[in-house]
Structure formats: structure tokens, C-alpha cells
Design a protein around this motif. Structure first.
Motif, mmCIF file in Angstrom:
data_model
loop_
_atom_site.group_PDB
_atom_site.id
_atom_site.type_symbol
_atom_site.label_atom_id
_atom_site.label_comp_id
_atom_site.label_asym_id
_atom_site.label_seq_id
_atom_site.Cartn_x
_atom_site.Cartn_y
_atom_site.Cartn_z
ATOM 1 N N MET A 25 0.880 -1.324 -0.107
ATOM 2 C CA MET A 25 -0.012 -0.020 0.001
ATOM 3 C C MET A 25 0.736 1.287 -0.016
ATOM 4 O O MET A 25 1.926 1.240 0.072
ATOM 5 C CB MET A 25 -0.844 0.055 1.190
ATOM 6 C CG MET A 25 -1.705 -1.338 1.430
ATOM 7 S SD MET A 25 -2.850 -1.470 -0.151
ATOM 8 C CE MET A 25 -3.956 -0.240 0.136
ATOM 9 N N PRO A 26 0.382 2.472 -0.048
ATOM 10 C CA PRO A 26 1.072 3.668 -0.219
ATOM 11 C C PRO A 26 1.825 3.853 1.085
ATOM 12 O O PRO A 26 3.060 4.584 0.797
ATOM 13 C CB PRO A 26 -0.003 4.635 -0.450
ATOM 14 C CG PRO A 26 -0.968 3.951 -1.164
ATOM 15 C CD PRO A 26 -1.090 2.551 -0.574
ATOM 16 N N ARG A 75 5.730 -2.194 -6.838
ATOM 17 C CA ARG A 75 4.934 -0.756 -6.856
ATOM 18 C C ARG A 75 3.639 -0.973 -6.095
ATOM 19 O O ARG A 75 3.120 -2.102 -5.814
ATOM 20 C CB ARG A 75 4.497 -0.539 -8.205
ATOM 21 C CG ARG A 75 5.727 -0.317 -9.060
ATOM 22 C CD ARG A 75 5.398 -0.062 -10.686
ATOM 23 N NE ARG A 75 6.634 0.084 -11.372
ATOM 24 C CZ ARG A 75 6.806 -0.853 -12.487
ATOM 25 N NH1 ARG A 75 5.872 -1.452 -12.795
ATOM 26 N NH2 ARG A 75 7.839 -0.534 -13.150
ATOM 27 N N VAL A 76 3.216 0.314 -5.734
ATOM 28 C CA VAL A 76 1.801 0.121 -4.968
ATOM 29 C C VAL A 76 0.627 -0.532 -5.797
ATOM 30 O O VAL A 76 0.576 -0.309 -7.055
ATOM 31 C CB VAL A 76 1.311 1.574 -4.651
ATOM 32 C CG1 VAL A 76 -0.107 1.606 -4.082
ATOM 33 C CG2 VAL A 76 2.279 2.381 -3.669
ATOM 34 N N GLU A 103 2.403 -9.298 -9.827
ATOM 35 C CA GLU A 103 1.280 -9.224 -10.876
ATOM 36 C C GLU A 103 1.169 -7.770 -10.926
ATOM 37 O O GLU A 103 0.486 -7.291 -9.737
ATOM 38 C CB GLU A 103 0.243 -10.044 -10.435
ATOM 39 C CG GLU A 103 -0.895 -10.223 -11.446
ATOM 40 C CD GLU A 103 -2.145 -11.152 -11.042
ATOM 41 O OE1 GLU A 103 -2.867 -11.424 -11.998
ATOM 42 O OE2 GLU A 103 -2.203 -11.760 -9.917
ATOM 43 N N ARG A 104 1.447 -7.130 -11.710
ATOM 44 C CA ARG A 104 1.265 -5.431 -11.806
ATOM 45 C C ARG A 104 -0.052 -5.197 -11.789
ATOM 46 O O ARG A 104 -1.062 -5.789 -12.314
ATOM 47 C CB ARG A 104 1.886 -4.948 -13.143
ATOM 48 C CG ARG A 104 3.354 -5.352 -13.133
ATOM 49 C CD ARG A 104 4.351 -4.596 -12.007
ATOM 50 N NE ARG A 104 5.837 -4.802 -12.165
ATOM 51 C CZ ARG A 104 6.568 -4.488 -11.362
ATOM 52 N NH1 ARG A 104 6.181 -4.259 -10.043
ATOM 53 N NH2 ARG A 104 7.778 -4.921 -11.608
ATOM 54 N N PHE A 105 -0.636 -4.141 -11.144
ATOM 55 C CA PHE A 105 -2.010 -3.652 -10.929
ATOM 56 C C PHE A 105 -2.487 -3.548 -12.223
ATOM 57 O O PHE A 105 -3.654 -3.793 -12.587
ATOM 58 C CB PHE A 105 -2.076 -2.405 -9.738
ATOM 59 C CG PHE A 105 -3.520 -2.012 -9.776
ATOM 60 C CD1 PHE A 105 -4.167 -2.494 -9.075
ATOM 61 C CD2 PHE A 105 -3.780 -0.677 -10.350
ATOM 62 C CE1 PHE A 105 -5.489 -1.755 -8.740
ATOM 63 C CE2 PHE A 105 -5.228 -0.094 -10.295
ATOM 64 C CZ PHE A 105 -5.816 -0.664 -9.419
ATOM 65 N N ALA A 106 -1.931 -2.901 -13.531
ATOM 66 C CA ALA A 106 -2.448 -2.576 -14.519
ATOM 67 C C ALA A 106 -2.345 -3.579 -15.578
ATOM 68 O O ALA A 106 -2.633 -3.463 -16.793
ATOM 69 C CB ALA A 106 -1.699 -1.120 -14.887
ATOM 70 N N ASP A 107 -1.710 -4.728 -15.291
ATOM 71 C CA ASP A 107 -1.230 -5.755 -16.153
ATOM 72 C C ASP A 107 -1.490 -7.032 -15.460
ATOM 73 O O ASP A 107 -0.528 -8.128 -15.238
ATOM 74 C CB ASP A 107 0.121 -5.556 -16.618
ATOM 75 C CG ASP A 107 0.541 -6.379 -17.934
ATOM 76 O OD1 ASP A 107 -0.516 -6.959 -18.377
ATOM 77 O OD2 ASP A 107 1.686 -6.491 -18.252
ATOM 78 N N TYR A 111 3.174 -12.011 -14.684
ATOM 79 C CA TYR A 111 4.053 -11.823 -13.626
ATOM 80 C C TYR A 111 5.362 -11.647 -14.011
ATOM 81 O O TYR A 111 5.917 -11.986 -14.979
ATOM 82 C CB TYR A 111 3.829 -13.173 -12.944
ATOM 83 C CG TYR A 111 2.520 -13.815 -12.514
ATOM 84 C CD1 TYR A 111 2.128 -13.508 -11.061
ATOM 85 C CD2 TYR A 111 1.799 -14.672 -13.424
ATOM 86 C CE1 TYR A 111 1.150 -13.839 -10.840
ATOM 87 C CE2 TYR A 111 0.532 -14.832 -12.698
ATOM 88 C CZ TYR A 111 0.094 -14.618 -11.558
ATOM 89 O OH TYR A 111 -1.121 -14.934 -11.366
ATOM 90 N N VAL A 112 6.100 -10.912 -13.114
ATOM 91 C CA VAL A 112 7.475 -10.226 -13.118
ATOM 92 C C VAL A 112 7.963 -10.732 -11.800
ATOM 93 O O VAL A 112 7.542 -10.464 -10.662
ATOM 94 C CB VAL A 112 7.473 -8.947 -13.330
ATOM 95 C CG1 VAL A 112 8.965 -8.247 -13.186
ATOM 96 C CG2 VAL A 112 6.835 -8.378 -14.445
ATOM 97 N N LYS A 113 9.311 -11.480 -11.812
ATOM 98 C CA LYS A 113 10.065 -11.834 -10.747
ATOM 99 C C LYS A 113 10.584 -10.811 -10.303
ATOM 100 O O LYS A 113 11.696 -9.984 -10.780
ATOM 101 C CB LYS A 113 11.274 -13.005 -10.917
ATOM 102 C CG LYS A 113 11.860 -13.362 -9.963
ATOM 103 C CD LYS A 113 12.588 -14.621 -10.451
ATOM 104 C CE LYS A 113 13.214 -15.364 -9.080
ATOM 105 N NZ LYS A 113 14.106 -16.707 -9.470
ATOM 106 N N VAL A 114 10.497 -10.138 -8.999
ATOM 107 C CA VAL A 114 11.082 -8.965 -8.202
ATOM 108 C C VAL A 114 12.039 -9.281 -7.385
ATOM 109 O O VAL A 114 12.914 -8.430 -7.010
ATOM 110 C CB VAL A 114 9.805 -8.150 -7.994
ATOM 111 C CG1 VAL A 114 8.890 -7.577 -9.021
ATOM 112 C CG2 VAL A 114 8.920 -8.610 -6.718
ATOM 113 N N THR A 115 12.081 -10.581 -6.578
ATOM 114 C CA THR A 115 13.058 -10.551 -5.504
ATOM 115 C C THR A 115 13.197 -12.126 -5.441
ATOM 116 O O THR A 115 12.126 -12.839 -5.492
ATOM 117 C CB THR A 115 12.307 -9.995 -4.305
ATOM 118 O OG1 THR A 115 12.187 -8.662 -4.354
ATOM 119 C CG2 THR A 115 13.177 -10.194 -3.079
#
Length: 141
Positions: A25-26, A75-76, A103-107, A111-115
Motif C-alpha cells: 500500500m502507499p 509498486r503500490v 502481478e502488476r496492478f495495470a497488467d 507476472y514479473v520476478k521481483v525478488t
């Protein structure tokens, strides 16, 4: 509006167990507006403890962050999926590998491996001293 770099979509792992899902969250952001790395690390520690907790049958503590790699910003609003697997069982400790996918909010659905991280947890007694890990159950038995 400038184009944001979008890494190639990743396949979710089939050899690890989904142990946690969370949406940042923000209030979890850093000065750049991305999710604070310390927040991500705390979530990885929680996710990493799930599988060892099943076997340690009592108190445990994180004793090492053996490796921690931030591959992409979080990202938030991302839906984060944490996958874990046990990589080593010692006399008093269990080491796990954790992979985090966004899983990006807008997409949605991509899925993108972030960590990714490797952590070690030790079984402890009521005085905080290491104690033996109970025997792991045999597969299929």
C-alpha cells in the motif's frame, strides 16, 4: 508520458509452494515512490518462515539472510506472490529459497520476478538456545 521498462513475463514456479500473497500500500513506499526494500524484506522473512514452522514444532528464529536480490521495483497495488522451498535441513536449522513475483496492478495475469532470497531459520528452545530440528517426514509416508 515516458515509457516504463517492462521486463519479460515470468512463469510462476511449479517446484515451490505458494506461501503468501500480499498487496503493498502507499504507506509502504520509499522516497522514490516504489515499495521500500525493508518492507519487502520483512514480507520475505515471513514467507520464508512458513515451511520451517511446519517442521520445527516450536520456537524458531531467523539466523541468516544468506542472499537477497532485488530484481525489479515493487509498486503500490502489485499483487505479490511468495513461493518457497526447503533447500537444506541441518541439525538445528532449515534453509529456504523464496522467490517473489509481482502481478502488476495495470497488467493482471502477467507476472514479473521481483525478488529472490535464501534465508536460514534455527529451532530454539524457551531460553533462545538452538535445539535439534525434529526429523522431516518421509515423502509418501
Amino acid at each position: 508520458m515516458s515509457e516504463i521498462f517492462s521486463p519479460p513475463a515470468a512463469q510462476l514456479p511449479t517446484d515451490k509452494e505458494l506461501v503468501l500473497k500480499v498487496i503493498p500500500m502507499p504507506a509502504d513506499t520509499n522516497g522514490n515512490g516504489d515499495i521500500f526494500g525493508g518492507w519487502v524484506m520483512a514480507q520475505v522473512d515471513l514467507a520464508g518462515s512458513v515451511l520451517p514452522a511446519r517442521y520445527m514444532q516450536g520456537r524458531m528464529a531467523t539466523v541468516a539472510v544468506n542472499e537477497f536480490i532485488f530484481k525489479q521495483p515493487v509498486r503500490v497495488g502489485d499483487i505479490l506472490s511468495f513461493f518457497s522451498s526447503v533447500t537444506r535441513v541441518g541439525r538445528t536449522s532449515i534453509t529456504v529459497q523464496v522467490e517473489v513475483y509481482a502481478e502488476r496492478f495495470a497488467d493482471q495475469g502477467r507476472y514479473v520476478k521481483v525478488t529472490e532470497a535464501r534465508l536460514t531459520y534455527v529451532a530454539i528452545d524457551s531460553e533462545g538456545r538452538p535445539r535439534p530440528v525434529p526429523p522431516m517426514p518421509k515423502a509418501g509416508g
